[in-house]
Design a protein around this motif. Structure first.
Motif, PDB file in Angstrom:
ATOM      1  N   ASP A 135       0.649  -0.883  -0.117  1.00 19.01           N
ATOM      2  CA  ASP A 135      -0.092   0.282   0.354  1.00 19.01           C
ATOM      3  C   ASP A 135       0.980   1.301   0.053  1.00 19.01           C
ATOM      4  OD1 ASP A 135      -2.288  -1.151   0.209  1.00 19.01           O
ATOM      5  OD2 ASP A 135      -2.679  -0.994   1.813  1.00 19.01           O
ATOM      6  N   THR A 136       1.923   1.304   0.653  1.00 14.25           N
ATOM      7  CA  THR A 136       3.168   2.524   0.706  1.00 14.25           C
ATOM      8  C   THR A 136       3.858   2.860  -0.726  1.00 14.25           C
ATOM      9  OG1 THR A 136       3.620   2.008   2.610  1.00 14.25           O
ATOM     10  CG2 THR A 136       4.931   3.252   1.661  1.00 14.25           C
ATOM     11  N   PHE A 137       3.629   1.928  -2.002  1.00 16.03           N
ATOM     12  CA  PHE A 137       4.087   1.810  -2.692  1.00 16.03           C
ATOM     13  C   PHE A 137       3.057   1.304  -4.175  1.00 16.03           C
ATOM     14  CE2 PHE A 137       7.804   1.729  -0.685  1.00 16.03           C
ATOM     15  CZ  PHE A 137       8.103   2.920  -0.663  1.00 16.03           C
ATOM     16  N   ALA A 138       2.349   1.428  -4.208  1.00 16.47           N
ATOM     17  CA  ALA A 138       1.638   0.439  -5.280  1.00 16.47           C
ATOM     18  C   ALA A 138       1.180   1.496  -5.882  1.00 16.47           C
ATOM     19  CB  ALA A 138       0.223  -0.554  -4.959  1.00 16.47           C
ATOM     20  N   ALA A 139       0.948   2.611  -5.727  1.00 19.23           N
ATOM     21  CA  ALA A 139      -0.018   3.238  -6.590  1.00 19.23           C
ATOM     22  C   ALA A 139       1.300   4.337  -7.265  1.00 19.23           C
ATOM     23  CB  ALA A 139      -1.148   4.181  -5.853  1.00 19.23           C
ATOM     24  N   ALA A 140       2.356   4.600  -6.610  1.00 19.93           N
ATOM     25  CA  ALA A 140       3.546   4.649  -7.318  1.00 19.93           C
ATOM     26  C   ALA A 140       3.910   4.147  -8.108  1.00 19.93           C
ATOM     27  CB  ALA A 140       4.255   5.959  -6.232  1.00 19.93           C
ATOM     28  N   TYR A 141       4.251   3.610  -7.212  1.00 22.18           N
ATOM     29  CA  TYR A 141       5.146   2.436  -8.397  1.00 22.18           C
ATOM     30  C   TYR A 141       3.948   2.098  -9.654  1.00 22.18           C
ATOM     31  CZ  TYR A 141       6.161  -1.824 -11.409  1.00 22.18           C
ATOM     32  OH  TYR A 141       7.023  -2.752 -11.809  1.00 22.18           O
ATOM     33  N   ALA A 197       4.857   5.755 -11.448  1.00 27.01           N
ATOM     34  CA  ALA A 197       6.468   5.266 -12.862  1.00 27.01           C
ATOM     35  C   ALA A 197       6.203   4.919 -13.479  1.00 27.01           C
ATOM     36  CB  ALA A 197       7.043   4.889 -11.105  1.00 27.01           C
ATOM     37  N   ARG A 198       5.281   3.483 -14.117  1.00 26.09           N
ATOM     38  CA  ARG A 198       5.418   2.340 -14.494  1.00 26.09           C
ATOM     39  C   ARG A 198       4.745   3.441 -16.090  1.00 26.09           C
ATOM     40  NH1 ARG A 198       8.751  -0.072 -16.325  1.00 26.09           N
ATOM     41  NH2 ARG A 198       7.078  -1.818 -17.369  1.00 26.09           N
ATOM     42  N   ALA A 199       3.780   4.733 -15.367  1.00 29.35           N
ATOM     43  CA  ALA A 199       2.834   5.071 -17.103  1.00 29.35           C
ATOM     44  C   ALA A 199       3.836   6.280 -17.224  1.00 29.35           C
ATOM     45  CB  ALA A 199       1.434   5.802 -16.161  1.00 29.35           C
ATOM     46  N   ASP A 225       7.118   6.187 -17.536  1.00 34.37           N
ATOM     47  CA  ASP A 225       8.021   5.750 -18.614  1.00 34.37           C
ATOM     48  C   ASP A 225       8.284   4.309 -18.306  1.00 34.37           C
ATOM     49  OD1 ASP A 225      10.413   5.272 -20.484  1.00 34.37           O
ATOM     50  OD2 ASP A 225      11.470   7.630 -19.863  1.00 34.37           O
ATOM     51  N   PRO A 226       7.618   3.820 -19.211  1.00 34.05           N
ATOM     52  CA  PRO A 226       7.531   2.253 -18.968  1.00 34.05           C
ATOM     53  C   PRO A 226       8.729   1.477 -18.999  1.00 34.05           C
ATOM     54  CG  PRO A 226       6.230   3.082 -20.174  1.00 34.05           C
ATOM     55  CD  PRO A 226       6.949   4.433 -19.853  1.00 34.05           C
ATOM     56  N   GLY A 227       9.808   2.500 -20.313  1.00 33.61           N
ATOM     57  CA  GLY A 227      11.231   1.510 -20.307  1.00 33.61           C
ATOM     58  C   GLY A 227      11.685   2.005 -19.286  1.00 33.61           C
ATOM     59  N   LYS A 228      11.639   3.103 -18.379  1.00 29.64           N
ATOM     60  CA  LYS A 228      13.101   2.442 -17.386  1.00 29.64           C
ATOM     61  C   LYS A 228      12.849   1.570 -16.121  1.00 29.64           C
ATOM     62  CE  LYS A 228      14.665   5.743 -18.860  1.00 29.64           C
ATOM     63  NZ  LYS A 228      16.499   5.749 -20.353  1.00 29.64           N
ATOM     64  N   PRO A 229      13.694   1.110 -15.525  1.00 19.31           N
ATOM     65  CA  PRO A 229      13.476   0.545 -14.328  1.00 19.31           C
ATOM     66  C   PRO A 229      12.892   1.295 -13.118  1.00 19.31           C
ATOM     67  CG  PRO A 229      15.762   0.368 -14.894  1.00 19.31           C
ATOM     68  CD  PRO A 229      15.112   0.960 -16.169  1.00 19.31           C
ATOM     69  N   VAL A 230      12.750   0.806 -12.268  1.00 18.12           N
ATOM     70  CA  VAL A 230      12.468   1.656 -11.206  1.00 18.12           C
ATOM     71  C   VAL A 230      13.194   1.319  -9.668  1.00 18.12           C
ATOM     72  CG1 VAL A 230      10.358   1.796  -9.391  1.00 18.12           C
ATOM     73  CG2 VAL A 230       9.661   1.975 -11.385  1.00 18.12           C
ATOM     74  N   MET A 231      13.654   2.083  -8.800  1.00 19.64           N
ATOM     75  CA  MET A 231      14.293   1.649  -7.263  1.00 19.64           C
ATOM     76  C   MET A 231      13.795   2.209  -6.297  1.00 19.64           C
ATOM     77  SD  MET A 231      17.983   4.972  -7.469  1.00 19.64           S
ATOM     78  CE  MET A 231      18.567   3.510  -8.614  1.00 19.64           C
ATOM     79  N   LEU A 232      13.859   2.533  -5.041  1.00 15.83           N
ATOM     80  CA  LEU A 232      13.515   2.495  -4.075  1.00 15.83           C
ATOM     81  C   LEU A 232      14.810   3.425  -3.495  1.00 15.83           C
ATOM     82  CD1 LEU A 232      10.745   0.100  -2.281  1.00 15.83           C
ATOM     83  CD2 LEU A 232      10.509   1.757  -4.203  1.00 15.83           C
ATOM     84  N   PRO A 233      14.841   4.595  -3.671  1.00 17.48           N
ATOM     85  CA  PRO A 233      16.171   5.463  -3.084  1.00 17.48           C
ATOM     86  C   PRO A 233      16.268   5.804  -1.766  1.00 17.48           C
ATOM     87  CG  PRO A 233      15.582   6.232  -5.136  1.00 17.48           C
ATOM     88  CD  PRO A 233      14.252   5.688  -4.693  1.00 17.48           C
ATOM     89  N   GLU A 234      14.932   5.408  -1.139  1.00 23.91           N
ATOM     90  CA  GLU A 234      15.025   5.560   0.450  1.00 23.91           C
ATOM     91  C   GLU A 234      13.685   4.789   0.584  1.00 23.91           C
ATOM     92  OE1 GLU A 234      15.348   9.527   2.164  1.00 23.91           O
ATOM     93  OE2 GLU A 234      17.365   9.777   1.549  1.00 23.91           O
ATOM     94  N   PHE A 235      13.354   3.933   1.218  1.00 19.74           N
ATOM     95  CA  PHE A 235      12.347   3.761   2.101  1.00 19.74           C
ATOM     96  C   PHE A 235      12.819   3.138   3.099  1.00 19.74           C
ATOM     97  CE2 PHE A 235      14.110  -1.017   1.271  1.00 19.74           C
ATOM     98  CZ  PHE A 235      13.282  -2.107   1.395  1.00 19.74           C
ATOM     99  N   ALA A 236      11.659   2.550   4.282  1.00 19.46           N
ATOM    100  CA  ALA A 236      12.109   2.276   5.209  1.00 19.46           C
ATOM    101  C   ALA A 236      10.323   1.499   6.503  1.00 19.46           C
ATOM    102  CB  ALA A 236      13.103   2.853   6.247  1.00 19.46           C
ATOM    103  N   SER A 237      10.807   0.937   7.625  1.00 20.68           N
ATOM    104  CA  SER A 237       9.453   0.933   8.555  1.00 20.68           C
ATOM    105  C   SER A 237       9.718   1.406  10.076  1.00 20.68           C
ATOM    106  CB  SER A 237       8.039  -0.581   8.217  1.00 20.68           C
ATOM    107  OG  SER A 237       7.768  -0.395   9.498  1.00 20.68           O
TER     108      SER A 237
END
Length: 200
Positions: free
Chosen positions: A70-76, A79-81, A83-95
């Motif tokens: 739920d933290t990342f689904a919408a943002a992911y 990101a895909r929308a 630029d679908p050709g680019k890989p995705v990273m999480l430069p910062e995340f935590a709980s």
């Protein structure tokens, strides 16, 4: 800056353009896509996001506990929308640890990655510093053993890898936890080669 670096012949540099997992304010003028410089300037699209748990400093009476998905689904999806050709990273995340179980949060994250929930997510970097919340991954955290063990998987699924970065404090004493891991998820790249970006 991108053009200057390239003009100097530095072609071993990868560029990440990143945005927060939630726009604030959520207004048309603040649409992440409006800030995207274009694929010629970007190698990775990054998303920063946190499970803030219960009662963060900016909203001390409200429960903000949110799963990894739920933290990342919408943002992911955003990101895909963009630029679908680019890989995705999480430069910062935590709980956070307030309001739920961090070990269960990590275990659910691993399960989501292994299930292919985020197929183009290639790299994750845990924010391993106790700051606004106790973000750090402590050595005895249940679920971390599974994260390390899954590094040997060879079936094409997301394969989390934990590496210990060098301490960059002049004194040699790092303020974060002794384990201080960088969490990275890799998938086979072109021609089956694994792609893993070094972080920190």
């Amino acid at each position: 800056m991108h053009d200057i670096v390239r003009a100097q012949g530095a072609h071993n540099v990868q560029w990440c353009w990143a945005f927060n997992n939630g726009a604030s304010p959520a207004a048309d003028w603040n649409d992440e896509a409006l800030a995207y410089p274009g694929g010629a300037y970007v190698d990775w699209i990054g998303i920063d996001g946190y499970n803030w748990g219960f009662g963060p400093s900016w909203d001390p009476t409200v429960d903000h506990w949110t799963s990894f998905v739920d933290t990342f689904a919408a943002a992911y999806a955003r990101a895909r929308a963009i630029d679908p050709g680019k890989p995705v990273m999480l430069p910062e995340f935590a709980s956070s640890e307030d309001g739920g179980s961090k070990s269960e949060w990590v275990a659910a994250m691993i399960a989501a990655l292994n299930a292919g929930r985020f197929p183009n997510l290639r790299l994750l970097t845990w924010f391993d510093i106790d700051k606004e919340e106790r973000w750090s991954l402590t050595p005895g955290l249940p679920g971390l053993r599974e994260l390390v063990g899954s590094a040997t998987a060879d079936d094409g699924r997301t394969r989390p890898v934990v590496r210990r970065p060098r301490c960059r404090e002049p004194s040699g004493h790092c303020p974060s936890s002794p384990f201080s891991p960088v969490v990275a998820a890799t998938r086979p790249g072109p021609a089956g080669a694994d792609r893993l970006a070094a972080v920190r």
